[in-house]
Scaffold this motif. Sequence first.
Motif, PDB file in Angstrom:
ATOM      1  N   GLY A 135       4.197  -6.957   1.743  1.00 36.02           N
ATOM      2  CA  GLY A 135       3.641  -5.838   1.034  1.00 36.02           C
ATOM      3  C   GLY A 135       2.323  -5.343   1.592  1.00 36.02           C
ATOM      4  O   GLY A 135       2.037  -4.351   1.605  1.00 36.02           O
ATOM      5  N   ILE A 136       1.503  -6.387   1.792  1.00 30.78           N
ATOM      6  CA  ILE A 136       0.136  -6.353   2.154  1.00 30.78           C
ATOM      7  C   ILE A 136       0.009  -5.878   3.573  1.00 30.78           C
ATOM      8  O   ILE A 136      -0.752  -5.155   3.910  1.00 30.78           O
ATOM      9  N   ILE A 137       0.858  -6.316   4.489  1.00 29.59           N
ATOM     10  CA  ILE A 137       0.988  -5.924   5.782  1.00 29.59           C
ATOM     11  C   ILE A 137       1.228  -4.365   5.822  1.00 29.59           C
ATOM     12  O   ILE A 137       0.645  -3.511   6.542  1.00 29.59           O
ATOM     13  N   LEU A 138       2.179  -4.093   5.173  1.00 24.24           N
ATOM     14  CA  LEU A 138       2.601  -2.383   5.443  1.00 24.24           C
ATOM     15  C   LEU A 138       1.313  -1.782   4.435  1.00 24.24           C
ATOM     16  O   LEU A 138       1.413  -0.398   4.949  1.00 24.24           O
ATOM     17  N   LEU A 139       0.723  -2.369   3.495  1.00 25.18           N
ATOM     18  CA  LEU A 139      -0.161  -1.644   2.660  1.00 25.18           C
ATOM     19  C   LEU A 139      -1.441  -1.546   3.673  1.00 25.18           C
ATOM     20  O   LEU A 139      -2.005  -0.284   3.842  1.00 25.18           O
ATOM     21  N   ALA A 172      -1.794  -5.299  11.552  1.00 27.51           N
ATOM     22  CA  ALA A 172      -1.350  -4.159  10.929  1.00 27.51           C
ATOM     23  C   ALA A 172      -2.249  -2.896  10.859  1.00 27.51           C
ATOM     24  O   ALA A 172      -2.004  -1.848  10.995  1.00 27.51           O
ATOM     25  N   LEU A 173      -3.350  -3.517  10.241  1.00 22.21           N
ATOM     26  CA  LEU A 173      -4.669  -2.470  10.331  1.00 22.21           C
ATOM     27  C   LEU A 173      -5.013  -1.729  11.748  1.00 22.21           C
ATOM     28  O   LEU A 173      -5.167  -0.687  11.796  1.00 22.21           O
ATOM     29  N   GLY A 195       4.768   3.567  -0.467  1.00 21.06           N
ATOM     30  CA  GLY A 195       5.043   3.268  -1.929  1.00 21.06           C
ATOM     31  C   GLY A 195       5.871   2.144  -2.272  1.00 21.06           C
ATOM     32  O   GLY A 195       5.350   1.327  -3.131  1.00 21.06           O
ATOM     33  N   LEU A 196       6.675   1.558  -1.432  1.00 21.17           N
ATOM     34  CA  LEU A 196       7.431   0.427  -1.729  1.00 21.17           C
ATOM     35  C   LEU A 196       6.519  -0.977  -1.648  1.00 21.17           C
ATOM     36  O   LEU A 196       6.680  -1.747  -2.203  1.00 21.17           O
ATOM     37  N   ALA A 197       5.745  -0.778  -0.404  1.00 23.22           N
ATOM     38  CA  ALA A 197       4.740  -2.066  -0.271  1.00 23.22           C
ATOM     39  C   ALA A 197       3.928  -2.127  -1.444  1.00 23.22           C
ATOM     40  O   ALA A 197       3.532  -3.356  -1.914  1.00 23.22           O
ATOM     41  N   THR A 214      -6.996  -5.695  -2.186  1.00 25.47           N
ATOM     42  CA  THR A 214      -7.616  -6.430  -1.088  1.00 25.47           C
ATOM     43  C   THR A 214      -8.524  -7.649  -1.681  1.00 25.47           C
ATOM     44  O   THR A 214      -8.774  -8.694  -0.857  1.00 25.47           O
ATOM     45  N   THR A 215      -9.222  -7.566  -2.934  1.00 23.21           N
ATOM     46  CA  THR A 215      -9.695  -8.628  -3.285  1.00 23.21           C
ATOM     47  C   THR A 215      -8.928  -9.896  -3.196  1.00 23.21           C
ATOM     48  O   THR A 215      -9.475 -11.141  -2.993  1.00 23.21           O
TER      49      THR A 215
END
Length: 590
Positions: free
Chosen positions: A78-82, A257-258, A282-284, A350-351
Motif C-alpha cells: 500500500g505504501i509503495i503504490l501510495l 516508487a516515488l 484508492g485501494l492502496a 508518511t509519519t
Amino acid sequence: MAFELDNKGFSDALVILGAAGLVIPGFARFRISPVIGFILVGILVGPAGLGSLVGTYPWLYHFTISDPHSIEPFAEFGIILLLFSIGLELSFRRLWSMRRLVFGVGAAELLGSGAILAIGLYFLGQPLAGAIGLGLAIALSSTALVLPMAGTQSPVGRSAFSMLLFEDLALVPIIFMLGALAPTASDAGFGNLVETLIKGGITVAIMLVAGKYLLTHIFSQAARTKSPEVFLAASLLVVIVSSMVTSLVGLSPIVGALLAGLLIAETEYHGEVEIITAPFKGLALGVFLLTVGMSLDMRVILANWPMLVTAVIGVVIVKTVVTALLLRFSGARRAVALEVGLLMSSPSETTLIVLSAASAAQLILPSTAAFWQIVTAIGLTITPLLAHLGHDVARRIDLASGEEPPPMGDDGSRPAAVVIGFGRVGRMVCDLLKTHNQPFVVVESDADVVAEGRRGGYPIMFGDVSRAEMLDKLRLGHARALILTMDDPVLSIRVTKRVRGWVPDLPIIARARDPDHAAQLYKAGASDAVPETLESSLQLAETALVDLGVAMGPVIASIHQTREDLRQEIKEAGELDSAPRLRRLRENEA
C-alpha cells in the motif's frame, strides 16, 4: 503445511480486500469519511480485535487476521503504490512554478513545526537524535487525506498543496538519511554509510537520466496498442522495477516508487497513467489505513489514554499555530490561514514510515515508536473532523470580518481553451489560437500524433476522452472554452452531453459532419456546432461570387448572414428535433 500457509495468506488477502470493498460504499452512504471507516474496520478485524478470539471461535479465522506479521506485506504494498501516486502529482515544471511557496512557506512549516516538537520532546527526556527524528516525523501532514478534501485550486488548497509538496519532496532525503544511518547505528562503520550514500546517489542519477528517455518509449508503445490493460501493465512494471533497483542498492523501495511517479509525471502520458492507476491509489490507501487500524490495540489505548490524548492535542496545537502564523505572515487571509492550520495539524501516513525508519536506525526505542504510531493513527482518524471544524470556523471569520475571498482559480495565470483532437482540423485551430495569443492545451489519443505535436512545440497530452475520468482531470470548470475537433460524431455528442451536465456555462464549440450531426450536438448542449459540408458550400459560393465580379464586401456580408441563418435553423432543429427542417437544410446543402 505449505498449503496451510498459502491458504492463510489467501485468507488474509480476502479479508483486507473484502473490508476495503465494504468500507468505501458503506461509509459513503452515510457521508462519513472512509478514512475513519478503514481504521475502525482494521481495529475490528485485526489481531487485537476479533482476531484475538480465533482460538476460542475458530470460524472467525476466515473473517479476521490473527497474525500481526501477516499484514506487513500488505502495508508495504500500500505504501509503495501510495508514494507512486504522490510522485505522479509532482513534476519538475510544477515544482519550479511554485518554488516560492514550496521552498518558502513549505520549508518553514516543516522545519518550524519539527523544531518546536523536537525541543518539547527533548525536554521530556528524549535523546537529541531521537527527538529530531520524532519531530520531523510528527511534523509531516497527510497528502492522501488533505488534498482530496481541500483540492488544489482554492486558496486553502493551494496553500496546503505547497506545504505538502515540500513535505513529499523532503520525505525522500529523510528516508534516505535514516536508511543510510541504520548500518552505522549497528556499528557497521562510517565506510558503509559513505558507500550507501554514493551508491544511492549514483543510482538515483542514472534513474533520472535513463527514465527520461526510456519511459516515453515504453508508454508510447503501450499507447499504440489502444489497450488499457497494456498501459496499466506498463505502469505497474515501471513501479516494480524502480522499487527493486532502489532496494538492491540499500535504499527503501518506496524511494523507487516515488521516483517512478516523478519521472512519469514528466511525460505526456502522465494524465492517462494517473487515471488508469486511480483505482489502485484508492485501494492502496485503503489497505494502508486498514493495516494502521490492525496495528492498534484498544486495550493499550484505554490503558494509556491520558498520555495519548495529551500527545494528540499537543501536536495539533503546535502544528496549527505554526502553520497559521506562517501563512498569515506570507499574506494569507486569517480565515484561510486558520483553516489550513487545522487541516494540516494531524500527523501523516508518511509519519509511520519515518517512525519505522527511525526505529530501525535505533534512533528511538520500539516502545516509543509504537506510542507515536498510535498517536498518528488517532490523528489520521480525526483529520476529517478537524477539516470540517476548520471550514466552519473560517466561514464565521469571513462573515465577521467582511473579507471577500478571491475568485476560485485566480492564481495569476490565464485560463486556457481545451482542444480535443489534433488532426487536420485541430492543428489548424491551434495554429490560429497561437497566432492570436490565446492559451490552449490539446488532448489527443493517438500516441504518434502526440509525439509529433510535442516536437512541434504544441502543449499536447495523451488522453482518451471517452473516459469520464480524463474529462474530469482536464478541470473544464476553469477553462475558457472547449473545442471539439475529433472526427468521431458519436464521441463528440457524448463528450458534449457529459461536459454540459458538469459545466453549464462553458462555451463548447464542436466540429460537425453535416446538419444532422450539428443538430444533435446542439441538442446535447453545444454552444456552436460547425457543419463541414455547409462551410465548404459557403466557401465555394464566396469564391464563385468574387470570381463573377461581385464586390468582396457584399459577398462577405451575405455569406455571414447566410451562415447565421443556417446556424439558427440547425439549432432550432436540434432543440425541436424537427425532421422536416433537417430535410430542408440537406436540400439547401445539395
